[in-house]
Design a protein around this motif. Structure first.
Motif, PDB file in Angstrom:
ATOM      1  N   LEU A 280      33.636  24.260 -78.495  1.00 35.73           N
ATOM      2  CA  LEU A 280      31.659  23.682 -77.710  1.00 35.73           C
ATOM      3  C   LEU A 280      32.737  23.651 -76.762  1.00 35.73           C
ATOM      4  CD1 LEU A 280      29.405  22.646 -76.700  1.00 35.73           C
ATOM      5  CD2 LEU A 280      29.913  19.446 -77.292  1.00 35.73           C
ATOM      6  N   VAL A 281      31.444  24.365 -75.826  1.00 38.10           N
ATOM      7  CA  VAL A 281      32.806  24.542 -74.230  1.00 38.10           C
ATOM      8  C   VAL A 281      32.293  23.749 -73.059  1.00 38.10           C
ATOM      9  CG1 VAL A 281      33.783  25.657 -72.383  1.00 38.10           C
ATOM     10  CG2 VAL A 281      33.736  26.516 -74.749  1.00 38.10           C
ATOM     11  N   LEU A 282      32.505  22.526 -72.543  1.00 37.37           N
ATOM     12  CA  LEU A 282      31.407  22.087 -71.572  1.00 37.37           C
ATOM     13  C   LEU A 282      33.044  22.476 -70.458  1.00 37.37           C
ATOM     14  CD1 LEU A 282      31.420  17.796 -72.684  1.00 37.37           C
ATOM     15  CD2 LEU A 282      30.431  19.438 -73.300  1.00 37.37           C
ATOM     16  N   ALA A 283      31.282  22.727 -69.252  1.00 36.19           N
ATOM     17  CA  ALA A 283      32.035  23.338 -68.242  1.00 36.19           C
ATOM     18  C   ALA A 283      30.841  22.814 -67.265  1.00 36.19           C
ATOM     19  CB  ALA A 283      31.843  24.708 -67.604  1.00 36.19           C
ATOM     20  N   THR A 284      31.140  22.403 -65.572  1.00 34.56           N
ATOM     21  CA  THR A 284      30.724  23.109 -64.845  1.00 34.56           C
ATOM     22  C   THR A 284      29.979  23.649 -63.919  1.00 34.56           C
ATOM     23  OG1 THR A 284      32.196  22.372 -62.821  1.00 34.56           O
ATOM     24  CG2 THR A 284      32.074  20.500 -64.147  1.00 34.56           C
ATOM     25  N   TYR A 285      28.933  23.354 -63.459  1.00 32.57           N
ATOM     26  CA  TYR A 285      28.220  24.373 -62.527  1.00 32.57           C
ATOM     27  C   TYR A 285      29.489  25.218 -61.807  1.00 32.57           C
ATOM     28  CZ  TYR A 285      23.701  22.596 -63.988  1.00 32.57           C
ATOM     29  OH  TYR A 285      22.705  22.861 -65.515  1.00 32.57           O
ATOM     30  N   GLU A 286      29.736  24.704 -60.933  1.00 39.48           N
ATOM     31  CA  GLU A 286      30.748  25.232 -60.371  1.00 39.48           C
ATOM     32  C   GLU A 286      31.478  25.891 -61.137  1.00 39.48           C
ATOM     33  OE1 GLU A 286      30.237  21.549 -60.079  1.00 39.48           O
ATOM     34  OE2 GLU A 286      28.986  21.737 -58.367  1.00 39.48           O
ATOM     35  N   THR A 287      32.040  25.268 -62.057  1.00 34.69           N
ATOM     36  CA  THR A 287      33.263  26.329 -63.058  1.00 34.69           C
ATOM     37  C   THR A 287      32.760  27.196 -63.228  1.00 34.69           C
ATOM     38  OG1 THR A 287      34.642  24.433 -63.644  1.00 34.69           O
ATOM     39  CG2 THR A 287      34.542  26.605 -65.278  1.00 34.69           C
ATOM     40  N   LEU A 288      31.438  27.713 -63.188  1.00 33.30           N
ATOM     41  CA  LEU A 288      30.481  28.518 -63.612  1.00 33.30           C
ATOM     42  C   LEU A 288      29.917  29.920 -63.206  1.00 33.30           C
ATOM     43  CD1 LEU A 288      28.129  30.289 -65.749  1.00 33.30           C
ATOM     44  CD2 LEU A 288      26.867  28.544 -64.988  1.00 33.30           C
ATOM     45  N   ALA A 289      30.286  29.007 -62.050  1.00 40.14           N
ATOM     46  CA  ALA A 289      30.079  29.807 -60.735  1.00 40.14           C
ATOM     47  C   ALA A 289      31.921  30.567 -60.424  1.00 40.14           C
ATOM     48  CB  ALA A 289      29.855  29.178 -59.285  1.00 40.14           C
ATOM     49  N   SER A 290      32.948  29.864 -60.016  1.00 42.47           N
ATOM     50  CA  SER A 290      33.959  30.048 -60.011  1.00 42.47           C
ATOM     51  C   SER A 290      34.543  31.471 -61.273  1.00 42.47           C
ATOM     52  CB  SER A 290      34.442  29.730 -59.816  1.00 42.47           C
ATOM     53  OG  SER A 290      34.705  28.704 -58.933  1.00 42.47           O
ATOM     54  N   TYR A 291      33.888  31.204 -62.675  1.00 39.55           N
ATOM     55  CA  TYR A 291      34.094  32.564 -63.321  1.00 39.55           C
ATOM     56  C   TYR A 291      33.297  32.791 -64.083  1.00 39.55           C
ATOM     57  CZ  TYR A 291      38.886  29.433 -62.744  1.00 39.55           C
ATOM     58  OH  TYR A 291      39.979  29.452 -62.521  1.00 39.55           O
ATOM     59  N   GLN A 292      32.422  33.231 -63.594  1.00 42.15           N
ATOM     60  CA  GLN A 292      31.040  33.696 -64.033  1.00 42.15           C
ATOM     61  C   GLN A 292      31.124  35.339 -64.739  1.00 42.15           C
ATOM     62  OE1 GLN A 292      27.995  36.130 -60.953  1.00 42.15           O
ATOM     63  NE2 GLN A 292      29.239  34.652 -59.566  1.00 42.15           N
ATOM     64  N   LEU A 293      32.521  35.358 -64.277  1.00 47.26           N
ATOM     65  CA  LEU A 293      32.042  37.170 -64.881  1.00 47.26           C
ATOM     66  C   LEU A 293      33.420  37.178 -66.452  1.00 47.26           C
ATOM     67  CD1 LEU A 293      33.442  39.076 -61.690  1.00 47.26           C
ATOM     68  CD2 LEU A 293      31.762  38.716 -62.400  1.00 47.26           C
ATOM     69  N   SER A 294      34.026  36.009 -66.640  1.00 43.86           N
ATOM     70  CA  SER A 294      34.881  36.005 -67.466  1.00 43.86           C
ATOM     71  C   SER A 294      33.497  35.231 -67.927  1.00 43.86           C
ATOM     72  CB  SER A 294      35.244  34.628 -67.786  1.00 43.86           C
ATOM     73  OG  SER A 294      36.701  35.411 -66.612  1.00 43.86           O
TER      74      SER A 294
ATOM     75  N   ARG B 175      44.929  25.918 -70.205  1.00 45.42           N
ATOM     76  CA  ARG B 175      44.989  26.339 -70.982  1.00 45.42           C
ATOM     77  C   ARG B 175      44.517  27.925 -71.826  1.00 45.42           C
ATOM     78  NH1 ARG B 175      42.446  22.574 -75.452  1.00 45.42           N
ATOM     79  NH2 ARG B 175      42.967  24.664 -76.826  1.00 45.42           N
ATOM     80  N   PHE B 176      43.334  28.034 -70.512  1.00 41.95           N
ATOM     81  CA  PHE B 176      42.720  29.005 -70.892  1.00 41.95           C
ATOM     82  C   PHE B 176      42.717  29.873 -69.407  1.00 41.95           C
ATOM     83  CE2 PHE B 176      41.473  26.296 -73.441  1.00 41.95           C
ATOM     84  CZ  PHE B 176      41.322  26.668 -74.941  1.00 41.95           C
ATOM     85  N   ARG B 177      43.073  29.463 -68.290  1.00 45.70           N
ATOM     86  CA  ARG B 177      43.488  30.237 -67.412  1.00 45.70           C
ATOM     87  C   ARG B 177      44.689  31.321 -67.077  1.00 45.70           C
ATOM     88  NH1 ARG B 177      44.698  31.607 -62.582  1.00 45.70           N
ATOM     89  NH2 ARG B 177      42.788  31.007 -60.662  1.00 45.70           N
ATOM     90  N   ILE B 178      43.916  32.526 -67.140  1.00 47.41           N
ATOM     91  CA  ILE B 178      45.513  33.413 -66.491  1.00 47.41           C
ATOM     92  C   ILE B 178      46.199  33.665 -65.667  1.00 47.41           C
ATOM     93  CG2 ILE B 178      45.561  36.275 -66.899  1.00 47.41           C
ATOM     94  CD1 ILE B 178      43.065  36.459 -68.295  1.00 47.41           C
ATOM     95  N   GLY B 179      47.395  33.638 -66.380  1.00 46.59           N
ATOM     96  CA  GLY B 179      48.317  32.940 -65.265  1.00 46.59           C
ATOM     97  C   GLY B 179      48.461  33.744 -63.996  1.00 46.59           C
ATOM     98  N   GLY B 180      48.311  33.290 -62.859  1.00 46.86           N
ATOM     99  CA  GLY B 180      48.246  34.391 -61.050  1.00 46.86           C
ATOM    100  C   GLY B 180      46.850  34.878 -61.026  1.00 46.86           C
ATOM    101  N   ALA B 181      45.829  34.740 -61.741  1.00 49.94           N
ATOM    102  CA  ALA B 181      44.654  35.770 -61.785  1.00 49.94           C
ATOM    103  C   ALA B 181      44.184  34.776 -60.594  1.00 49.94           C
ATOM    104  CB  ALA B 181      43.785  35.373 -63.035  1.00 49.94           C
ATOM    105  N   GLY B 182      43.714  36.014 -60.053  1.00 50.66           N
ATOM    106  CA  GLY B 182      42.912  35.667 -58.637  1.00 50.66           C
ATOM    107  C   GLY B 182      41.446  35.579 -58.559  1.00 50.66           C
ATOM    108  N   ARG B 183      40.637  35.160 -57.928  1.00 48.08           N
ATOM    109  CA  ARG B 183      39.682  34.667 -57.030  1.00 48.08           C
ATOM    110  C   ARG B 183      38.423  35.683 -58.370  1.00 48.08           C
ATOM    111  NH1 ARG B 183      36.622  32.965 -52.289  1.00 48.08           N
ATOM    112  NH2 ARG B 183      35.407  32.536 -53.886  1.00 48.08           N
ATOM    113  N   GLU B 184      37.474  35.689 -58.992  1.00 47.84           N
ATOM    114  CA  GLU B 184      36.849  36.400 -59.390  1.00 47.84           C
ATOM    115  C   GLU B 184      35.972  37.067 -58.452  1.00 47.84           C
ATOM    116  OE1 GLU B 184      36.691  35.252 -64.485  1.00 47.84           O
ATOM    117  OE2 GLU B 184      34.956  35.112 -63.211  1.00 47.84           O
ATOM    118  N   THR B 185      35.318  36.084 -57.896  1.00 44.40           N
ATOM    119  CA  THR B 185      34.320  36.586 -56.938  1.00 44.40           C
ATOM    120  C   THR B 185      34.655  36.679 -55.690  1.00 44.40           C
ATOM    121  OG1 THR B 185      34.107  34.239 -56.711  1.00 44.40           O
ATOM    122  CG2 THR B 185      32.595  34.881 -58.256  1.00 44.40           C
ATOM    123  N   SER B 186      35.889  36.956 -55.411  1.00 50.37           N
ATOM    124  CA  SER B 186      36.342  38.057 -54.593  1.00 50.37           C
ATOM    125  C   SER B 186      36.883  39.207 -54.646  1.00 50.37           C
ATOM    126  CB  SER B 186      37.151  37.140 -53.320  1.00 50.37           C
ATOM    127  OG  SER B 186      37.604  37.962 -52.830  1.00 50.37           O
TER     128      SER B 186
END
Length: 1005
Positions: free
Chosen positions: A617-631, A568-579
């Motif tokens: 309240l947003v529940l996120a995993t540590y993997e999600t935190l690392a992958s979407y850290q800039l957002s 629902r919240f991922r921008i369609g087509g957006a690439g990896r933030e960490t690359s």
């Protein structure tokens, strides 16, 4: 008693009987495979009845369902075609699938991609002549009867060709044709370089002249901004890390103004733009020049110039973020963190992963240099990309590097000339040093109190006295964090909730967050809340919310997880933030601001569709935190909770940097093990919660680490108490024994005498290895002793092998385990375990058996199933923590296990259930395979020894003995007991280092 008689005694039908047998019929359709039986026969299998082959089939299907790879049906299971293709050969054979296709595939290409007559046909070669590929779901049919299982690359290639062949001629546009080429090339890459379960060395499709092409499908559209000579800015679409922006600037005219998709041709590189990406490109191209007088406005709010639903633009970071730059890992910091080669922290990887981590020849040269320097200095770990790699085995490293160079040369020869494709680098938030804090802050929090009396009567569960104390301290600190400038370094910023496992940290956290919400409302400053946690705890948090509050505390709860709300919240087509493209990184290692892109909908520009809605309240995993850290770093969070915060104990890890880069009025770190390996863990946690409280790492190291390293037990305890006082009210640490007087007793039983300890000696738990196990054990020792060079790498391999065979002689490699309970008799530990299980059954109680080895887990479940006539479930690292497609989750499996009346047993990996789960329905735990880190072992045990347990708890440590010398088990047991624990806060168990164990056993000098 023979096996036939034993099976009959358990109510199970032997294979030889003529009675009808419940089992699964396997059928295929285009979506996948179906495993069906009658509802009554399925119920028999669930109760542990039926022939052994059907039981094996049912066991594996249940395990696949737990992992999310299969879905339960009223009369069986179903699997998607891709999940079937990923199965190992052993799993596929057990569930009744045909063998893997042994032949090869050949592609015939007709015409070119600009023609409507373009087509690809794939022929299967198995024998003398090629045949058309007749696919049904995950299977390949040759002739009228022969059926084979497809690998994942072959399945994807055949599907792509079939989909293209169904197009009408007028639909075969260049973009659709290029898409087919991209998918077939992607299948080739998957076969050679994909995850291990997806690779297929025999699969390679040659596309003729198209093999010289490189096809790219960009995921997002960003901005590249360059200054003009007149003070204006020139804006160009950025299509991601794999596209040369400067070259593309001369190709935009190739885009068809009428088409919904587009293809850009750059020499032999094809760039395929999907509908949304094409719209984003057109949006940028429509406004390529920012006049000089508008530059300040553009730099402040680029979202006012472009459609943020199509183009990534906005960036707002917190005070600790110095920028976004290339991320590297420091060997010195990593080695000081006490990383173990066998640890489950996913920090140190074996040498075989090198080909996956090295993406170009320049990086390979750098890695080879780093490896040489490490060997010269006697180091055994080097940083590569985002991982740390064990390089102690020189032969394995050299082999991996040779394979890597060969692969990269092949890729280089088939790619366009140098410069057509740029190197990419990993990027992430760069954290600045925190300023040291003054004594004024400590004085300020010495007597804090909640802003209101906590309304405990509104809660569904009354708190224990220690929980009241914790709630009120946390509420007071959270309220104090609202005072002062958000960027002021000396304000209250966070705390460490380090209570012992089982004291109710999640409950206290949720009630304190409710009080923070009330304090925010009183100031009209409501903000969103973020909780970062292991994936296994998502259901636990949702359950705690329901069981603690009568009504909603938060406006809504979002689970930022694939399969839940992430889409629902991922921008369609957006690439990896960490690359990012390497050329976008300056000499200082920092990424240009205009090259930073976000992948989540955060900020006002997204309106009500944004993630960061106040009160959520947003529940996120540590993997999600690392992958979407800039957002996530753009959001002004009211509070961020890190549950099982030991996940961010390593300051070099991406997830730790991401955690420190989040903006929040308050950060709460909750963990029952504030130190798993060394004091670096503790410093890093406190530096995240309250930056500057303990100074910089060098300052902390000089003040505390060095003195403690050289101290004896009494001095070490004194220093530990002093450090606890230094932290003050920013850490809350209590232990169960001091605060749960009604908690029943806990007794640890070991096969090894332990004078001076509370451990009970039980001679039944120490047995000599049976001859097959002893032979396997001796073979590994002799193989090591026969080596001409007994390097550290060889010693570590020997330790790993001895660890496996001490569990079971066939636990390692391709050795097949027995399919009947006779396999139990080959293991000393398992034989020692059986009388214990019989005693537990006689009492009508429940037991958890902890095993790490997944191969043994599966067979042990079958053996115990046949011995006790009970369905035995397995919960390991693959078991889904969040439901996917109706599959069962860890929490549901555990609830079913506890709900069964009387005796029951379950097999678990301590790596999968060491955190967060409560299993007080069981009061016995058998550590059939021990963990190297006693803190991890304690975490697993404390699943049953916590609030809610009403029966005495018993923990068993079976030992395999060798008749002629001290065994692996004896040496490991001694080393684990030497590790120290101080219950009052700061010094906790240390990990057994594999080199230490190898030295103890005489494998290293």
């Amino acid at each position: 008693m023979g096996l036939r008689d034993m099976l009959r005694g358990l109510g199970m039908r032997p294979d030889e009987t003529d009675a009808p047998m419940p089992g699964f019929d396997v059928t295929f359709d285009d979506d996948g495979a179906n495993f069906v039986t009658t509802a009554s026969d399925l119920e028999l299998l669930r109760r542990g009845q039926g022939q052994r082959t059907a039981q094996e089939q049912h066991l594996v299907l249940e395990m696949l369902a737990e992992q999310g790879a299969a879905r339960p049906l009223p009369n069986g299971f179903e699997m998607d075609a891709e999940d079937v293709a990923r199965l190992s050969d052993e799993e596929a054979e057990i569930v009744g699938l045909p063998p893997r296709f042994p032949g090869t595939f050949v592609a015939e290409v007709r015409s070119n991609t600009t023609s409507q007559r373009f087509a690809v046909t794939i022929l299967a070669h198995s024998g003398a002549s090629p045949q058309p590929s007749n696919r049904l779901g995950p299977t390949l049919r040759l002739g009228s009867a022969t059926s084979y299982r497809l690998s994942l690359p072959a399945l994807r290639a055949l599907r792509a060709v079939e989909e293209h062949s169904r197009l009408d001629l007028d639909e075969r546009t260049e973009s659709r044709n290029v898409r087919l080429v991209a998918e077939l090339q992607g299948a080739n890459r998957l076969a050679a370089e994909g995850p291990e379960e997806s690779r297929d060395p025999s699969f390679r499709l040659s596309l003729g002249h198209l093999d010289s092409w490189s096809t790219t499908v960009p995921e997002s559209v960003g901005l590249v901004v360059e200054p003009g000579t007149d003070g204006s800015l020139k804006v160009t679409p950025d299509l991601g890390t794999d596209v040369d922006t400067a070259t593309l600037d001369r190709r935009w005219r190739q885009l068809d103004e009428e088409s919904d998709t587009g293809v850009l041709r750059v020499d032999d590189e094809l760039i395929l733009l999907e509908e949304k990406q094409l719209a984003g490109v057109r949006n940028v191209l429509s406004n390529r020049t920012i006049p000089k007088h508008q530059v300040p406005t553009f730099l402040k709010a680029p979202g006012s110039f472009f459609d943020t639903a199509l183009v990534d633009v906005e960036l707002h970071f917190g005070v600790r973020v110095a920028g976004v730059g290339v991320v590297t890992q420091s060997f010195v910091e990593a080695s000081e963190s006490g990383i173990s080669w066998f640890d489950d922290g996913a920090t140190v990887k074996p040498a075989r992963v090198l080909p996956d981590l090295i993406q170009d020849l320049a990086s390979l040269t750098a890695v080879e240099r780093d490896v040489d320097e490490a060997w010269t200095a006697g180091r055994t770990v080097v940083p590569v990309a985002e991982e740390l790699v064990d390089v102690s085995d020189h032969d394995a490293v050299q082999e991996a590097l040779v394979l890597t160079r060969a692969r990269l040369r092949r890729q280089h020869e088939s790619r366009p000339p140098a410069g057509a494709r740029e190197r990419t680098v990993a990027v992430g938030v760069v954290i600045g040093d925190a300023l040291p804090l003054t004594d004024l802050l400590r004085a300020r929090v010495a007597d804090v109190s909640p802003p209101r009396a906590v309304p405990y009567a509104d809660l569904l569960r009354a708190p224990y006295p220690h929980q009241r104390e914790g709630i009120e301290l946390l509420s007071a600190l959270m309220a104090a964090s609202l005072d002062g400038d958000a960027d002021a370094p000396d304000r209250v910023q966070g705390a460490l909730l380090a209570d012992d496992m089982g004291l109710g940290k999640t409950y206290m956290t949720l009630v304190a967050l409710r009080e923070l919400m009330a304090a925010q409302d009183a100031r009209d400053e409501r903000r969103p809340t973020l909780a970062v946690l292991p994936v296994s705890l998502i259901e636990n948090w949702e359950g705690e919310l329901r069981e603690t509050f009568a009504g909603p505390v938060f406006d809504d709860v979002v689970v930022l997880q694939s399969g839940r709300d992430l889409g629902r919240f991922r921008i369609g087509g957006a690439g990896r933030e960490t690359s990012a493209i390497a050329s976008n990184v300056g000499n200082d290692g920092m990424l240009r601001e205009d090259a930073i892109r976000l992948s989540l909908r955060v900020g006002d520009a997204h309106g009500p569709a944004r993630l960061d809605v106040p009160g959520r309240l947003v529940l996120a995993t540590y993997e999600t935190l690392a992958s979407y850290q800039l957002s996530l770093a753009q959001v002004d969070w009211g509070a961020v909770v890190f549950d099982e915060a030991q996940n961010i104990k390593n300051p070099d890890a991406l997830r730790t940097r991401a955690a420190k880069g989040l903006k929040a009025r308050f950060k709460l770190l909750a963990t029952g093990t504030p130190i798993e390996n060394s004091l670096l863990d503790f410093w890093c946690l406190m530096d995240t919660a309250q930056p500057g409280l303990l100074g910089s790492w060098p300052t902390f190291q000089e003040a505390w680490v060095t003195p403690m390293d050289g101290a004896d037990g009494e001095r070490k305890a004194e220093l530990g108490r002093g450090l606890r006082e230094e932290v003050g009210p920013f850490m809350l640490r209590r232990v169960k024994e001091d605060h749960l007087p009604d908690l029943p007793t806990k007794t640890v039983h070991s096969g090894v005498p332990a004078p001076g300890t509370d451990i009970a000696h039980d001679p039944r738990l120490a047995l000599t290895m049976p001859p097959p196990q002893q032979a396997a054990y001796d073979a590994h020792v002799q193989a090591f002793q026969a080596r001409a060079q007994r390097s550290q790498g060889a010693a570590l391999k020997a330790i790993q092998a001895l660890r496996a065979v001490s569990l079971h002689p066939d636990a390692q490699g391709d050795s097949a385990l027995a399919k009947d309970p006779s396999g139990l008799e080959l293991s000393a530990r398992m034989r020692a375990m059986l009388p214990v299980l019989d005693d537990i059954r006689s009492r009508g109680e429940k037991v958890i058996i902890f095993v790490v080895n997944k191969k043994v887990q599966q067979h042990l479940a079958l053996w115990l199933h046949q011995r006790y006539g009970l369905p035995v479930r397995v919960v390991n690292g693959d078991t889904a923590a969040v439901s996917k497609g109706g599959g069962e989750t860890r929490r549901r499996i555990i609830q079913d296990f506890e709900a069964e009346p009387g005796f029951n047993l379950i097999i678990m990996s301590p790596l999968a259930v060491g955190v967060g789960l409560t299993i007080v329905g069981a009061n016995h735990a058998i550590h059939l395979e021990r963990h190297w880190n006693p803190a991890k072992e304690a975490q697993a045990t404390d699943r049953i020894y916590r609030i809610g347990q009403t029966r005495p708890v018993h923990v068993y440590l079976p030992i395999a003995l060798h008749p002629h010398h001290d065994s692996f088990d004896l040496n490991l047991d001694r080393l684990l007991r030497q590790k120290t624990t101080l219950k009052d806060a700061v010094v906790v168990p240390e990990t057994v280092d594999e080199a230490e164990l190898a030295t103890t056993m005489g494998l290293l000098d």
